[in-house]
Scaffold this active site. Structure first.
Site, PDB file in Angstrom:
ATOM      1  N   HIS A 194     -80.573  10.993 -16.830  1.00  0.00           N
ATOM      2  CA  HIS A 194     -79.694  10.781 -15.731  1.00  0.00           C
ATOM      3  C   HIS A 194     -79.483  12.186 -15.161  1.00  0.00           C
ATOM      4  O   HIS A 194     -78.449  12.878 -15.734  1.00  0.00           O
ATOM      5  CB  HIS A 194     -78.535  10.039 -15.927  1.00  0.00           C
ATOM      6  N   CYS A 237     -84.422   6.492 -14.805  1.00  0.00           N
ATOM      7  CA  CYS A 237     -84.348   5.758 -15.835  1.00  0.00           C
ATOM      8  C   CYS A 237     -85.337   4.395 -15.945  1.00  0.00           C
ATOM      9  O   CYS A 237     -86.534   4.448 -16.138  1.00  0.00           O
ATOM     10  CB  CYS A 237     -82.760   5.330 -15.923  1.00  0.00           C
ATOM     11  N   GLU A 271     -78.441  13.251 -12.647  1.00  0.00           N
ATOM     12  CA  GLU A 271     -77.281  13.264 -11.646  1.00  0.00           C
ATOM     13  C   GLU A 271     -75.726  13.171 -12.785  1.00  0.00           C
ATOM     14  O   GLU A 271     -74.758  13.610 -12.250  1.00  0.00           O
ATOM     15  CB  GLU A 271     -76.873  12.053 -10.702  1.00  0.00           C
TER      16      GLU A 271
END
Length: 399
Positions: free
Chosen positions: A368, A284, A370
């Site tokens: 993202h 990001c 995760e």
């Protein structure tokens, strides 16, 4: 006080407003904290994970409109918080919903969303047409606005319009100082497992220094679960201090604001890591500043990407993955030099979603991987980072 319509029903008087910079006023019912907050209005299309979204430090300076109509029906708990600093309240400044919050119905719930928002100082507005607001953002871009909640329903519209109009916006704004860690700390908490909770990593294989521009907890958990001891350092940590920790790799975290503004002090450190050929992985904001460090530039997006259903193609494998995204700036792919490869691309609008150096173990993604919330399609990227560190250690040992 209720407003009586000719048809006979009573409608409650407005106790919250969203006042856009162009003078548009949207009225609804307030919840959460009282007071006012100014920020940029974005919309998020995720159908789940509102607590993780509202505590993601990347949302600092923003007011989130949820397109999914039912938010709050699973309550909140003490585990689904993404900000590392539990005592601070970085994240969204306000939340905008279509329907008012219902009572929680989930075995993990420990608190009503309304109570939780009040405790965290986040202002809420419900009862407006969020689909119309989303359509406005898609047409005109993300507006600056003031969200205000007053149970008395008394508002100074002229002052609120001026505040929204005068707010400078996120371009040129460095918001990382309000979300980064104040001091260095070690992280060893792994992923959550059903019936067990969060695990602990006892015998890590690698040491990663994570530069905290507003890092999410689940990023640190996935690093730990992949065999990493993680040392988290503040955003202004120097290259010399990082190298003194003798890391096997460096992680560049997510975060809020304009990457060019934060890059004024972060990019020189990132460039030194690159010069040392240290395995480097960015997500990001970290991806955007890596792009700048490699010679590219970033641009402000029209409506940004915010949601958990964004298709991205991995150009290195041909695989399409569904990803979680939250960004209002992007790397301009046409600005990247020849030694940088574009590795991922958005299938929504063709914007850049990943880069890698062709001759060094340095890479990053815009989205993202995760998740939290979102799909787990992209967890493989943490394994790529671990493999890059493994190869780097082998070369270093053989030298």
């Amino acid at each position: 006080m209720n407003t009586r319509h000719d048809s006979g029903w009573a409608e409650p008087a407005a106790t919250a407003l969203l006042v856009l910079a162009d003078g548009t006023v949207l009225q609804g019912q307030g919840f959460g904290a009282t007071g006012s907050a100014v920020g940029e209005v974005c919309f998020n299309t995720a159908m789940t994970g509102y607590q993780e979204i509202l505590t993601d430090p990347s949302y600092a300076g923003q007011l989130i409109t949820f397109t999914f109509p039912h938010i709050g029906n699973v309550g909140t708990n003490d585990e689904d918080i993404e900000t590392v600093n539990m005592a601070a309240t970085p994240g969204a400044r306000g939340v905008i919903l279509q329907a008012h919050i219902t009572d929680p119905s989930n075995y993990r719930a420990s608190r009503h969303l309304d109570q939780w928002l009040r405790a965290r100082g986040i202002i809420g507005l419900s009862g407006i047409d969020t689909r119309a607001l989303t359509a406005l953002i898609r047409e005109k871009g993300m507006p600056n606005a003031v969200i205000v909640h007053d149970p008395t329903g008394k508002f100074d519209l002229d002052a609120l319009k001026k505040e929204a109009r005068d707010w400078p916006g996120l371009v040129g704004m460095d918001l990382v100082p309000m979300v980064t860690s104040a001091q260095r700390f070690t992280w060893d908490e792994g992923e959550w497992q059903w019936g067990k909770g969060y695990s602990r990593v006892e015998h890590p294989e690698f040491h990663v220094v994570a530069i905290d521009y507003g890092v999410k907890r689940n990023i640190l958990r996935l690093l730990a679960s992949n065999g990493c001891k993680v040392t988290v350092v503040p955003a202004t940590t120097s290259a010399e201090e990082i190298m003194a920790l003798n890391p096997d790799g460096v992680f560049l975290s997510n975060g809020p604001g304009d990457p060019a503004a934060t890059g004024a002090y972060a990019v020189p450190v990132i460039r030194e890591m690159i010069d040392r050929s240290l395995p480097t992985f960015g997500i990001c904001l970290g991806h955007q500043m890596l792009g700048i460090a490699l010679g590219g530039r970033t641009v402000k997006m029209h409506q940004g990407h915010h949601g958990a259903n964004h298709p991205v193609k991995d150009l290195t494998t041909g695989k399409v993955e569904i990803t979680s995204m939250n960004h209002g700036f992007a790397v301009d792919k046409d600005s990247l030099p020849d030694n940088v490869e574009q590795t991922h691309v958005s299938l929504f609008d063709g914007s850049n979603c990943g880069i890698a150096l062709k001759d060094k173990p340095v890479f990053s993604v815009q989205y993202h991987p995760e998740a939290s919330p979102g799909p787990r399609d992209s967890h493989y990227l943490f394994k790529r980072f671990v493999e890059a560190m493994r190869e780097h250690k082998k070369r270093r040992a053989a030298a």
